[in-house]
Scaffold this motif. Structure first.
Motif: not given
Length: 247
Positions: A84-85, A82
């Motif tokens: 993350r920005k 996943k």
């Protein structure tokens, strides 16, 4: 047989403080300071053909040996995580952590270990990703895998591979809860993605001592231990290190 990621050493009973080992690889030179009668060096990842290993005292050449390096094929490791920005704050954090790790792993201190071999950080070794694997994360080419990933259930005890001093024991963005131990003479071990850290920075630990628990913190796809070995900042293949007859 010498491979990229191998450890070597010189026995120097009459060394002086301005002595250093130089490893010449593909037009680059890697220096390893000598601070003890047994001085270690590593063959960097990517080394091909013949590597020149020399010993110098100041500007004086004491020794030169050409070492053939056996080519090794590395697998491709594909993982999906996943994302993350990456905000400006996160980018600054990552840069600071990278600088701290690089500075730590290239510091050479006095000898701290008494063992003659590396001990396994887990009671059972099940390698899921080997040293040198080419990482493809979420379909994109990323950095080389600088260590080995060891499969283990969440909470499995993690042990110090050699005696030494804990120099880092904190949370990092990419590696999560991470421990770095200084064993002296430029040798360090790193333990990442821990669910729990059981030691403190500055603490002296013994080989085989429980220092943490397996987890999945940081950028991780599931419970495992990422274990790395470094010699003056150069990444070492832990499996080659485990197979050394004498450290």
């Amino acid at each position: 047989m010498t491979y990229p990621g191998s450890i070597g050493y010189f026995l120097l009973p009459n060394y002086s403080r301005n002595t250093k080992i130089i490893v010449g690889v593909n037009g680059k030179k890697y220096e390893f300071p000598v601070v003890f009668k047994k001085a270690y060096f590593a063959i960097p990842y990517g080394a091909k053909g013949t590597v020149a290993v020399s010993l110098k005292e100041g500007e004086k050449n004491l020794f030169l040996k050409l070492i053939p390096v056996k080519e090794k094929k590395y697998r491709i490791s594909r993982i999906w995580v996943k994302e993350r920005k990456l905000t400006k704050k996160l980018i600054e954090r990552i840069k600071k952590e990278s600088t701290l790790l690089r500075k730590t792993l290239t510091s050479v201190t006095s000898k701290k270990f008494r063992e003659n071999r590396f001990y396994s950080p887990l009671k059972k070794l099940t390698i899921t990703t080997p040293f040198g694997a080419k990482r493809i994360i979420n379909g994109k080419k990323r950095s080389i895998h600088w260590g080995i990933d060891l499969k283990a259930p969440l909470g499995t005890p993690v042990f110090a591979s050699l005696s030494g001093r804990v120099v880092l024991a904190r949370d990092f963005y990419y590696t999560g809860n991470t421990i770095v131990i200084d064993h002296g003479l430029g040798i360090y071990t790193l333990y990442a993605h821990l669910s729990k850290i059981l030691v403190k920075e500055g603490q002296i630990v013994q080989a085989g001592q429980k220092i943490g628990k397996v987890g999945s913190t940081g950028r991780s796809t599931g419970p495992h231990l990422h274990f790395g070995i470094y010699v003056n900042g150069i990444k070492v293949d832990p499996i080659l290190a485990f197979n050394l007859r004498s450290l």
